[in-house]
Enzyme design. Structure first.
Site, short mmCIF file in Angstrom:
data_model
loop_
_atom_site.label_atom_id
_atom_site.label_comp_id
_atom_site.label_asym_id
_atom_site.label_seq_id
_atom_site.Cartn_x
_atom_site.Cartn_y
_atom_site.Cartn_z
N ASN A 10 16.46 45.76 -85.93
CA ASN A 10 17.29 47.06 -86.34
C ASN A 10 17.08 47.01 -87.66
OD1 ASN A 10 18.72 49.26 -86.78
ND2 ASN A 10 20.75 48.18 -86.08
N TRP A 11 16.04 48.14 -88.08
CA TRP A 11 15.66 48.29 -89.37
C TRP A 11 16.68 49.14 -90.37
CZ3 TRP A 11 9.64 49.08 -89.89
CH2 TRP A 11 9.11 48.01 -89.40
N LYS A 12 17.68 49.80 -89.40
CA LYS A 12 18.88 50.56 -90.24
C LYS A 12 18.03 51.52 -90.98
CE LYS A 12 21.91 47.08 -89.51
NZ LYS A 12 23.37 46.17 -89.56
N HIS A 100 26.03 51.53 -81.95
CA HIS A 100 26.06 50.36 -82.99
C HIS A 100 27.27 50.54 -83.71
CE1 HIS A 100 25.37 48.05 -86.75
NE2 HIS A 100 24.02 47.53 -85.76
N GLU A 102 27.96 50.35 -86.73
CA GLU A 102 27.81 51.42 -87.92
C GLU A 102 28.19 52.98 -87.51
OE1 GLU A 102 24.37 49.67 -89.73
OE2 GLU A 102 25.44 47.82 -90.17
N GLU A 173 28.09 42.38 -81.18
CA GLU A 173 27.81 42.17 -82.59
C GLU A 173 29.20 42.42 -83.12
OE1 GLU A 173 23.82 43.70 -83.95
OE2 GLU A 173 24.95 45.24 -83.97
N GLY A 179 25.85 42.02 -91.51
CA GLY A 179 25.64 42.10 -92.97
C GLY A 179 26.34 41.01 -93.73
N SER A 218 24.41 38.64 -88.60
CA SER A 218 23.76 37.46 -89.51
C SER A 218 23.13 36.52 -88.83
CB SER A 218 24.91 37.08 -90.41
OG SER A 218 25.60 37.90 -90.95
N GLY A 239 19.42 42.48 -88.09
CA GLY A 239 19.36 43.47 -89.06
C GLY A 239 18.38 42.99 -90.36
N GLY A 240 19.32 42.55 -91.37
CA GLY A 240 18.57 41.80 -92.56
C GLY A 240 17.44 40.98 -92.32
P1 13P Z 1 22.60 41.70 -89.77
O1 13P Z 1 21.61 40.89 -89.00
O2 13P Z 1 22.28 42.12 -91.20
O3 13P Z 1 24.02 41.11 -89.82
O4 13P Z 1 22.97 42.86 -89.08
C1 13P Z 1 23.12 42.88 -87.59
C2 13P Z 1 23.02 44.40 -87.16
O5 13P Z 1 23.96 45.15 -87.20
C3 13P Z 1 21.87 44.56 -86.07
O6 13P Z 1 22.09 45.59 -85.47
#
Ligand code: 13P
Length: 259
Positions: A10-12, A100, A102, A173, A179, A218, A239-240
Site C-alpha cells: 500500500n503505497w498510500k 483502511h 486512515e 491492521e 507507521g 510495521s 506500507g512503508g
Molecule cells: P506500515 O507498514 O507503514 O506500518 O503501514 C501499514 C499499512 O497501513 C498498510 O496498509
C-alpha cells in the site's frame, strides 16, 4: 488449509508517475528472479490512483498485479473527487483496499465500508477489507469487540456466490502498529487472526476457511519471517516497507515455502 499467500504493498500518498514506474520496475525485476516463489505467492501493489494508468501500461496483466487504495460505493454520477470500481478496473486493477484505518479516521464508518466492499464485488474487484483496533481500544480490552463489529457490518454485503465469498481478503491492521515501527506481538496476531477466522467460518461456512487474512502494521524485512509463519496469517499488507523494492522483495522472500 493451504491458501495462496498474498503480499500487498500500500503505497498510500507516495509516488509521482516516474518514481512509481521505477519502483514497480524494481519489484517486477525481483519477481522475475523468483519465479518459483510466485507459484505460491501473489503480489499486488496499490499505488496512488494517478499512477495506475502508467503502471498498467508498463505491467500489463503479468505477475505484479495492481490494486486501488479506495473506491466509491456508487457506480457513477455526481460524486466529485471519487473513483468507482469500474474506473479502477479500467486502469488494470484487480484488487482494492477498503476501509483502511486512515480512511476510517476521516469519517468512514462500518456501514460505508460494508457498502464499499459490496461495490468492489459488484464491479469485479477483489476487496481487501481492513479491520483493527486503536491503542485505546486495545488497552480497554475492547480489541475483539471492535473487530467483531467491523466484520459484522460486512457480512450482509458478502455475495452468495461461493467463488466471490472465497476471494474476500481481510487485513488485520491494528491502528497503533501502522507507521509506528512497532508491530503487534506474535501472540496478539495469532489471537486476533484466530478470532477473525472463527468469525468468518461461523458466518460464511466453508468459504470462511478460504478467506485470506493478512497482517498489516510495521511489517518489514526484520519481522516478516516471524509474522508470516504464524497460524492464520496468509500474507501481509505493507506500507512503508513497500516503498523500497529491496525491502518489499525481502518480505516476499520471507513467505514460508509451505504456502
Ligand atoms: P506500515 O507498514 O507503514 O506500518 O503501514 C501499514 C499499512 O497501513 C498498510 O496498509
Amino acid at each position: 488449509m493451504r491458501r495462496r499467500a498474498l503480499i500487498v504493498g500500500n503505497w498510500k500518498m507516495n509516488g509521482l508517475i516516474e518514481p512509481a514506474c521505477d519502483l514497480a520496475d524494481g519489484i517486477l525485476f525481483g519477481l522475475g528472479q523468483r519465479a518459483d516463489r510466485m507459484l505460491h505467492c501473489e503480489v499486488v501493489i496499490c499505488p496512488p490512483a494517478t499512477a495506475l494508468h502508467a503502471l498498467h501500461q508498463r505491467l500489463g496483466s503479468g505477475t505484479l498485479k495492481l490494486g486501488g487504495q479506495n473506491l466509491s460505493e456508487h457506480e457513477s454520477g455526481p460524486h466529485t473527487g471519487e473513483l468507482c470500481g469500474i474506473m479502477l478496473r479500467n486502469v488494470g486493477c484487480w484488487y482494492v483496499i477498503v476501509g483502511h484505518s486512515e480512511r476510517r479516521a476521516s469519517g468512514e464508518g462500518n456501514e460505508v465500508v460494508g457498502r464499499k466492499m459490496a461495490a468492489a464485488f459488484r464491479d469485479g474487484l477483489t476487496p481487501i477489507v481492513c479491520v483493527g483496533e486503536s491503542l485505546d481500544e486495545r488497552e480497554r480490552g475492547a480489541a475483539e469487540a471492535v473487530v467483531r463489529e467491523q466484520i459484522a457490518a460486512l457480512l450482509p454485503h458478502v455475495p452468495d456466490a461461493r467463488n466471490k465469498r472465497e476471494s474476500l481478503v481481510v487485513a488485520y491492521e491494528p491502528v497503533w502498529a501502522i507507521g509506528t515501527g512497532r508491530n503487534a506481538e506474535p501472540e496478539q496476531i495469532v489471537a486476533m487472526h484466530g478470532f477473525l477466522r472463527a468469525l468468518l467460518t461461523e458466518a460464511l461456512g466453508a468459504a470462511g476457511e478460504k478467506v485470506r487474512i493478512l497482517y498489516g502494521g510495521s511489517l518489514k524485512p526484520a519481522n516478516a519471517r516471524t509474522i508470516l509463519a504464524l497460524g492464520d496469517v496468509d500474507g501481509g499488507l505493507i506500507g512503508g516497507a513497500a516503498l523500497k523494492a529491496t525491502d518489499f522483495l525481502a518480505i516476499i522472500d520471507a513467505v514460508p515455502d509451505e504456502f
